[in-house]
Design a protein around this motif. Sequence first.
Motif, PDB file in Angstrom:
ATOM      1  N   HIS A 150       0.830  -1.209   0.000  1.00 27.64           N
ATOM      2  CA  HIS A 150       0.000   0.000   0.000  1.00 27.64           C
ATOM      3  C   HIS A 150       0.871   1.269   0.000  1.00 27.64           C
ATOM      4  CE1 HIS A 150      -2.284   2.920   2.793  1.00 27.64           C
ATOM      5  NE2 HIS A 150      -2.907   3.004   1.639  1.00 27.64           N
ATOM      6  N   THR A 151       1.992   1.230   0.739  1.00 29.58           N
ATOM      7  CA  THR A 151       2.888   2.385   0.743  1.00 29.58           C
ATOM      8  C   THR A 151       3.520   2.586  -0.632  1.00 29.58           C
ATOM      9  OG1 THR A 151       3.302   2.302   3.115  1.00 29.58           O
ATOM     10  CG2 THR A 151       5.054   3.253   1.763  1.00 29.58           C
ATOM     11  N   THR A 152       3.827   1.490  -1.307  1.00 30.03           N
ATOM     12  CA  THR A 152       4.332   1.569  -2.682  1.00 30.03           C
ATOM     13  C   THR A 152       3.295   2.246  -3.574  1.00 30.03           C
ATOM     14  OG1 THR A 152       5.735  -0.376  -2.397  1.00 30.03           O
ATOM     15  CG2 THR A 152       5.079   0.148  -4.653  1.00 30.03           C
ATOM     16  N   LEU A 153       2.024   1.869  -3.411  1.00 30.39           N
ATOM     17  CA  LEU A 153       0.947   2.492  -4.199  1.00 30.39           C
ATOM     18  C   LEU A 153       0.856   3.982  -3.888  1.00 30.39           C
ATOM     19  CD1 LEU A 153      -1.923  -0.174  -3.863  1.00 30.39           C
ATOM     20  CD2 LEU A 153      -0.454   0.225  -5.858  1.00 30.39           C
ATOM     21  N   ARG A 154       0.935   4.305  -2.589  1.00 34.06           N
ATOM     22  CA  ARG A 154       0.856   5.724  -2.179  1.00 34.06           C
ATOM     23  C   ARG A 154       2.018   6.515  -2.778  1.00 34.06           C
ATOM     24  NH1 ARG A 154      -0.685   8.343   3.062  1.00 34.06           N
ATOM     25  NH2 ARG A 154      -2.923   8.383   2.708  1.00 34.06           N
ATOM     26  N   ALA A 155       3.217   5.905  -2.742  1.00 34.64           N
ATOM     27  CA  ALA A 155       4.398   6.611  -3.265  1.00 34.64           C
ATOM     28  C   ALA A 155       4.239   6.907  -4.750  1.00 34.64           C
ATOM     29  CB  ALA A 155       5.655   5.781  -3.018  1.00 34.64           C
ATOM     30  N   GLY A 156       3.476   6.069  -5.452  1.00 36.76           N
ATOM     31  CA  GLY A 156       3.280   6.278  -6.880  1.00 36.76           C
ATOM     32  C   GLY A 156       2.152   7.244  -7.211  1.00 36.76           C
ATOM     33  N   ALA A 157       1.196   7.400  -6.276  1.00 33.42           N
ATOM     34  CA  ALA A 157      -0.022   8.149  -6.610  1.00 33.42           C
ATOM     35  C   ALA A 157      -0.149   9.488  -5.892  1.00 33.42           C
ATOM     36  CB  ALA A 157      -1.247   7.292  -6.299  1.00 33.42           C
ATOM     37  N   MET A 158       0.645   9.715  -4.842  1.00 29.65           N
ATOM     38  CA  MET A 158       0.413  10.910  -4.013  1.00 29.65           C
ATOM     39  C   MET A 158       1.663  11.786  -3.936  1.00 29.65           C
ATOM     40  SD  MET A 158      -1.762   9.037  -0.967  1.00 29.65           S
ATOM     41  CE  MET A 158      -2.198  10.535  -0.081  1.00 29.65           C
ATOM     42  N   ASP A 159       1.443  13.095  -3.862  1.00 28.39           N
ATOM     43  CA  ASP A 159       2.578  14.018  -3.750  1.00 28.39           C
ATOM     44  C   ASP A 159       2.951  14.283  -2.292  1.00 28.39           C
ATOM     45  OD1 ASP A 159       0.385  15.459  -3.014  1.00 28.39           O
ATOM     46  OD2 ASP A 159       0.519  16.946  -4.624  1.00 28.39           O
ATOM     47  N   ALA A 160       2.052  13.944  -1.356  1.00 32.93           N
ATOM     48  CA  ALA A 160       2.341  14.108   0.074  1.00 32.93           C
ATOM     49  C   ALA A 160       1.645  12.973   0.823  1.00 32.93           C
ATOM     50  CB  ALA A 160       1.828  15.449   0.560  1.00 32.93           C
ATOM     51  N   PHE A 161       2.293  12.495   1.887  1.00 31.86           N
ATOM     52  CA  PHE A 161       1.767  11.324   2.607  1.00 31.86           C
ATOM     53  C   PHE A 161       0.960  11.695   3.852  1.00 31.86           C
ATOM     54  CE2 PHE A 161       5.781   9.161   0.914  1.00 31.86           C
ATOM     55  CZ  PHE A 161       5.104   8.538  -0.117  1.00 31.86           C
ATOM     56  N   ASP A 162       1.056  12.964   4.294  1.00 34.84           N
ATOM     57  CA  ASP A 162       0.515  13.325   5.604  1.00 34.84           C
ATOM     58  C   ASP A 162      -0.969  13.653   5.563  1.00 34.84           C
ATOM     59  OD1 ASP A 162       0.873  15.549   4.063  1.00 34.84           O
ATOM     60  OD2 ASP A 162       1.671  16.811   5.686  1.00 34.84           O
ATOM     61  N   ARG A 163      -1.695  12.892   4.757  1.00 33.79           N
ATOM     62  CA  ARG A 163      -3.135  13.130   4.616  1.00 33.79           C
ATOM     63  C   ARG A 163      -3.777  11.893   3.993  1.00 33.79           C
ATOM     64  NH1 ARG A 163      -3.896  13.629  -0.743  1.00 33.79           N
ATOM     65  NH2 ARG A 163      -2.133  14.308  -2.015  1.00 33.79           N
ATOM     66  N   PRO A 164      -5.113  11.782   4.114  1.00 34.85           N
ATOM     67  CA  PRO A 164      -5.807  10.681   3.425  1.00 34.85           C
ATOM     68  C   PRO A 164      -5.692  10.860   1.922  1.00 34.85           C
ATOM     69  CG  PRO A 164      -7.267  11.775   5.021  1.00 34.85           C
ATOM     70  CD  PRO A 164      -6.035  12.629   4.894  1.00 34.85           C
ATOM     71  N   ALA A 165      -5.734   9.772   1.183  1.00 36.32           N
ATOM     72  CA  ALA A 165      -5.773   9.865  -0.279  1.00 36.32           C
ATOM     73  C   ALA A 165      -7.120  10.429  -0.704  1.00 36.32           C
ATOM     74  CB  ALA A 165      -5.564   8.480  -0.885  1.00 36.32           C
ATOM     75  N   THR A 166      -7.125  11.247  -1.756  1.00 31.20           N
ATOM     76  CA  THR A 166      -8.388  11.756  -2.298  1.00 31.20           C
ATOM     77  C   THR A 166      -9.084  10.633  -3.071  1.00 31.20           C
ATOM     78  OG1 THR A 166      -7.374  12.385  -4.389  1.00 31.20           O
ATOM     79  CG2 THR A 166      -7.343  14.048  -2.629  1.00 31.20           C
ATOM     80  N   ALA A 167     -10.343  10.885  -3.425  1.00 32.04           N
ATOM     81  CA  ALA A 167     -11.081   9.871  -4.198  1.00 32.04           C
ATOM     82  C   ALA A 167     -10.346   9.575  -5.505  1.00 32.04           C
ATOM     83  CB  ALA A 167     -12.498  10.357  -4.475  1.00 32.04           C
ATOM     84  N   GLY A 168      -9.808  10.615  -6.121  1.00 32.33           N
ATOM     85  CA  GLY A 168      -9.076  10.430  -7.379  1.00 32.33           C
ATOM     86  C   GLY A 168      -7.827   9.577  -7.178  1.00 32.33           C
ATOM     87  N   GLU A 169      -7.116   9.826  -6.074  1.00 30.64           N
ATOM     88  CA  GLU A 169      -5.894   9.057  -5.797  1.00 30.64           C
ATOM     89  C   GLU A 169      -6.228   7.602  -5.462  1.00 30.64           C
ATOM     90  OE1 GLU A 169      -3.228  12.824  -4.141  1.00 30.64           O
ATOM     91  OE2 GLU A 169      -4.533  11.708  -2.776  1.00 30.64           O
ATOM     92  N   ILE A 170      -7.327   7.405  -4.731  1.00 29.56           N
ATOM     93  CA  ILE A 170      -7.741   6.022  -4.425  1.00 29.56           C
ATOM     94  C   ILE A 170      -8.072   5.296  -5.734  1.00 29.56           C
ATOM     95  CG2 ILE A 170      -9.558   4.601  -3.373  1.00 29.56           C
ATOM     96  CD1 ILE A 170      -9.568   6.582  -1.021  1.00 29.56           C
ATOM     97  N   GLY A 171      -8.763   5.996  -6.625  1.00 29.85           N
ATOM     98  CA  GLY A 171      -9.095   5.402  -7.932  1.00 29.85           C
ATOM     99  C   GLY A 171      -7.833   5.022  -8.695  1.00 29.85           C
ATOM    100  N   ALA A 172      -6.842   5.908  -8.671  1.00 31.78           N
ATOM    101  CA  ALA A 172      -5.585   5.634  -9.385  1.00 31.78           C
ATOM    102  C   ALA A 172      -4.865   4.438  -8.755  1.00 31.78           C
ATOM    103  CB  ALA A 172      -4.698   6.875  -9.363  1.00 31.78           C
ATOM    104  N   MET A 173      -4.802   4.412  -7.423  1.00 24.48           N
ATOM    105  CA  MET A 173      -4.122   3.298  -6.740  1.00 24.48           C
ATOM    106  C   MET A 173      -4.841   1.981  -7.011  1.00 24.48           C
ATOM    107  SD  MET A 173      -2.765   4.697  -3.060  1.00 24.48           S
ATOM    108  CE  MET A 173      -4.144   5.614  -2.430  1.00 24.48           C
TER     109      MET A 173
END
Length: 495
Positions: A150-173
């Motif tokens: 999941h952290t690998t997915l976050r590293a690929g989809a998000m520009d910052a980690f200190d927050r929940p993923a947005t709906a768009g980022e969850i869709g991308a992941m």
Amino acid sequence: MPPHTAAQPDLVIREALLIDGTGASGLRGDLAVKDDRIVAMGDLATIKGGREISANGLALAPGFIDTHTHDDRALLSDPLLPCKISQGVTTVITGNCGISLAPLSITRYPPPPLDIIAREPEQFFPTFDQYLSALDRDPPALNAACQVGHTTLRAGAMDAFDRPATAGEIGAMRRVLETALEQGAIGMSTGLYYPPAKDAPTEEVIELAKPMRAYGGIHTTHMRDEASHLIRSVNETIAIGKASGVPVVISHHKASGTQNHGLVKDSLKLIDEARKSQALGLDVYPYVAASTMLDARRIAASSKIIVTWSKSMPEHAGQALDAIAKKLGCTMEQAVEKLVPAGAIYFMMSEDDVRHVLSYPHTMIGSDGLPHDQHPHPRLWGTFPRVLGHYVRDVKLFPLEEAVRRMTALPAAQFGLKDRGMLRPGAYADLVLFDPATIADTATFEKPKTPAAGIARVMVNGRTVWCDGAATGERPGRALRRGALGPMGGNMPLH
Ligand code: ZN
Ligand code: CU
């Protein structure tokens, strides 16, 4: 070579104590192998093998399945993986604690704890297929079933980690995860304790776990809190499993910090209750010390800390943090700042708790070994022989056959590894021949890279990878794809 008839096995191992992995009592007998499979078992006096080996009464068991590893890159960089095959391990589950080598493209230093498995951005693979194909092209000595982190997915989809993923980022992941599952990933792990994922709310994980149901995927988790909020974390894990309908495995179950010792008694009751209505498993390593990235948050809860590697000050690997701080003339917190990125061993569990979790009948064994650490935790080389020697033979925590079951048939069923984890005709010839009277871990916190005693021979897919204290150089391991796995994988609908 003698001429082979179609029916003649390549190899017969004679006079072994056959421990089949189901928990049944060991039986004296022979076992025959042809190609990569076991073809017969029992009294094989009338059969002649192309080759014959006498076991002289040693135990012959299915090869051990290391349910919790960070061998993602070691499978490629150190493909003989002596730290694992020397223990009798023939299959590893990778991609744990939220971190995997794929699918990810990055151009910067991998954010910790991703640097536990890779410290160069080029070491990551943009797609899961590229990663598994690399294993196919250049196979390791043992088999691997691989998860997406999941952290690998976050590293690929998000520009910052200190927050929940947005709906768009969850869709991308989710799209990246689904593609990886189609390409053979067996599931997704989380590391909700760690900085890059700690701000991911429960709902984010549920949304990502949900699609795995259709793929027969599994979810494993390094929970948000293994200290004072252990029970809350187990409840969160149970909720994720329930809401997603996906089997969940709690990684390296423990209670960290003196004031929390004993909490595993309550957590195991909770797990036991939840198991009545959902698929829930757990693994443990047989030590009172943990090991992961160096993090000042753990100083207060640890009675001792040993640094395992440091990018900026590698000369301190293997030394105690308090001694390093003294040498540097600063506090331990300041020393951490100078050493990071780095790794450490933390003495923070109780022996009672370790024994309590080990004794629970549904607990699997997972080393959580960190193969790239300069001065690793001894669990990397010692986990399986330590359970079989120290805890089974010496402490008598549970019978040998039961220990073998927790290392073989139980994890094979949990992770859907088809035709592995059992001795029976038709199963893959992943085998370990060992002496129950002498098997022992020799790796220590001072000298952590030493092979187990008492392991005579280890075979993977019918070929010998370890014999008489050394790797043979054979590399018959396979990247096990989800689609080619067992009931939870192969029989599930593919999209
Ligand atoms: Zn972990
Ligand atoms: Cu781990």
